[in-house]
Design a protein around this motif. Structure first.
Motif, PDB file in Angstrom:
ATOM      1  N   SER A   5       1.034  -1.164   0.098  1.00  0.00           N
ATOM      2  CA  SER A   5       0.037   0.013   0.089  1.00  0.00           C
ATOM      3  C   SER A   5       1.047   1.510  -0.053  1.00  0.00           C
ATOM      4  CB  SER A   5      -0.883  -0.180   1.547  1.00  0.00           C
ATOM      5  OG  SER A   5      -0.359   0.138   2.469  1.00  0.00           O
ATOM      6  N   LYS A  49       3.746   2.799  -6.377  1.00  0.00           N
ATOM      7  CA  LYS A  49       1.701   2.101  -6.221  1.00  0.00           C
ATOM      8  C   LYS A  49       1.071   3.343  -6.984  1.00  0.00           C
ATOM      9  CE  LYS A  49      -0.315  -1.533  -4.667  1.00  0.00           C
ATOM     10  NZ  LYS A  49      -1.596  -1.400  -5.100  1.00  0.00           N
ATOM     11  N   HIS A  50       0.378   2.833  -7.624  1.00  0.00           N
ATOM     12  CA  HIS A  50      -1.372   3.848  -8.094  1.00  0.00           C
ATOM     13  C   HIS A  50      -2.061   4.117  -7.172  1.00  0.00           C
ATOM     14  CE1 HIS A  50       0.426   3.390 -12.648  1.00  0.00           C
ATOM     15  NE2 HIS A  50       1.646   4.560 -11.908  1.00  0.00           N
ATOM     16  N   SER A  51      -2.107   2.846  -6.606  1.00  0.00           N
ATOM     17  CA  SER A  51      -3.361   2.419  -5.618  1.00  0.00           C
ATOM     18  C   SER A  51      -3.231   2.294  -3.804  1.00  0.00           C
ATOM     19  CB  SER A  51      -4.361   1.832  -6.050  1.00  0.00           C
ATOM     20  OG  SER A  51      -3.743  -0.078  -5.969  1.00  0.00           O
ATOM     21  N   GLN A  52      -4.356   3.093  -3.523  1.00  0.00           N
ATOM     22  CA  GLN A  52      -3.489   2.424  -1.935  1.00  0.00           C
ATOM     23  C   GLN A  52      -4.216   0.920  -1.073  1.00  0.00           C
ATOM     24  OE1 GLN A  52      -0.662   4.740  -0.473  1.00  0.00           O
ATOM     25  NE2 GLN A  52      -1.281   5.286  -2.742  1.00  0.00           N
ATOM     26  N   ASP A  53      -4.231  -0.016  -2.062  1.00  0.00           N
ATOM     27  CA  ASP A  53      -4.786  -1.026  -1.140  1.00  0.00           C
ATOM     28  C   ASP A  53      -3.099  -2.391  -1.134  1.00  0.00           C
ATOM     29  OD1 ASP A  53      -5.016  -2.761  -3.719  1.00  0.00           O
ATOM     30  OD2 ASP A  53      -6.316  -1.650  -4.543  1.00  0.00           O
ATOM     31  N   ASP A  88      -3.815  -4.933  -9.318  1.00  0.00           N
ATOM     32  CA  ASP A  88      -4.873  -4.326  -9.721  1.00  0.00           C
ATOM     33  C   ASP A  88      -4.697  -3.442 -10.700  1.00  0.00           C
ATOM     34  OD1 ASP A  88      -4.162  -2.583  -7.355  1.00  0.00           O
ATOM     35  OD2 ASP A  88      -6.187  -3.361  -6.509  1.00  0.00           O
ATOM     36  N   THR A  89      -3.452  -2.731 -10.868  1.00  0.00           N
ATOM     37  CA  THR A  89      -3.377  -1.752 -11.300  1.00  0.00           C
ATOM     38  C   THR A  89      -1.876  -1.525 -12.021  1.00  0.00           C
ATOM     39  OG1 THR A  89      -2.216  -0.724  -9.803  1.00  0.00           O
ATOM     40  CG2 THR A  89      -3.898  -0.062 -10.157  1.00  0.00           C
ATOM     41  N   ASP A 122      -2.346  -1.379 -16.722  1.00  0.00           N
ATOM     42  CA  ASP A 122      -3.012  -0.492 -15.221  1.00  0.00           C
ATOM     43  C   ASP A 122      -4.070  -1.063 -15.187  1.00  0.00           C
ATOM     44  OD1 ASP A 122      -4.215   0.298 -17.916  1.00  0.00           O
ATOM     45  OD2 ASP A 122      -3.846   1.949 -17.835  1.00  0.00           O
ATOM     46  N   SER A 123      -4.586  -2.522 -15.330  1.00  0.00           N
ATOM     47  CA  SER A 123      -5.237  -3.323 -15.059  1.00  0.00           C
ATOM     48  C   SER A 123      -4.940  -4.462 -14.129  1.00  0.00           C
ATOM     49  CB  SER A 123      -5.895  -3.092 -15.780  1.00  0.00           C
ATOM     50  OG  SER A 123      -7.565  -4.186 -15.661  1.00  0.00           O
TER      51      SER A 123
END
Length: 231
Positions: A73, A78-82, A100-101, A129-130
């Motif tokens: 996270s 990292k693009h997302s915070q999970d 996930d990204t 990005d997916s």
């Protein structure tokens, strides 16, 4: 003569038949034992003997006694915070991590998770990005990634050069990627599209392979590859 036999599975296999006559012992691990999540999306063993788990709560290393959790996270870039991890693959001692990204790797020397520097070819219309559904590697040091909605990506693990392959027949929803003992790359469709593709190295494009049984098309839902003696 050693050949690679492809086993195309067009239906469900009986687990009871596989386990018949075997005395199997199971141990059940959950969050009560140290896992950060009970949702495990991928499992692998690395060249040093560690077992790795891709979970919704982070990357997990198991030494046979204890779990060590690596959080993603707060990883730089990292693009997302999970902490969601979807797939893993070891190449040249590094554990490559699909989330996930985007794509990351674990460096065993520093025990840090890092983002690789990627260089997309000018023809690339998509990015990693997916959701990274699947990951493998070939004998040339390339990573192969199946990315939800974006097709397949070939990533040079040394230079970071990236090539994208689109699959309009599958709406770019690729399920699995395989590399056989001859270094041929195979791709299988997802979401009910049971189509198998093979990379044509002469023009660097994937060609569909139509399998038939008694003249009827086979709907491929799984592929197993193993070296064996055929004929």
């Amino acid at each position: 003569m050693k050949k690679l036999c492809l086993l195309f599975i067009a239906g469900l296999m009986s687990l009871a038949a596989l386990a018949s006559g075997s005395n199997l012992a199971f141990r059940h691990y959950t969050t009560d034992n140290g896992l950060p999540s009970n949702c495990v999306r991928d499992i692998m063993q690395d060249s040093r003997g560690f077992i790795w788990f891709a979970t919704d709560g982070g990357l997990v290393r198991f030494d046979g006694q204890r779990f060590r959790v690596f959080s993603l996270s707060k990883v730089e870039g990292k693009h997302s915070q999970d902490d969601f991890v979807s797939s893993m693959h070891e190449l040249d001692g590094k554990i490559w991590i699909g989330v996930d990204t985007q794509l990351f790797y674990y460096d065993p020397e520093t025990e840090k998770i890092l983002a690789p520097e990627l260089h997309y070819a000018p023809a690339c219309t998509s990015r990693i990005d997916s959701y990274v559904r699947d990951m493998t590697s070939d004998k040339d040091g390339n990573l192969w990634l199946a990315v939800a909605g974006n097709g397949v990506f070939k990533v040079n693990s040394v230079t970071g050069d990236v090539v994208n392959y689109e699959f309009p027949q599958l709406s770019n929803m690729v399920g699995r990627i395989y590399v056989d003992s001859r270094n041929d790359v195979w791709v299988m469709g997802n979401q009910g599209r049971g189509i198998l593709f093979k990379l044509n190295k002469s023009d660097d494009t994937f060609k569909p392979l139509q399998l038939k049984l008694d003249g009827r098309p086979l709907h491929v839902i799984a592929v197993a590859m193993r070296p064996t003696t055929c004929g």
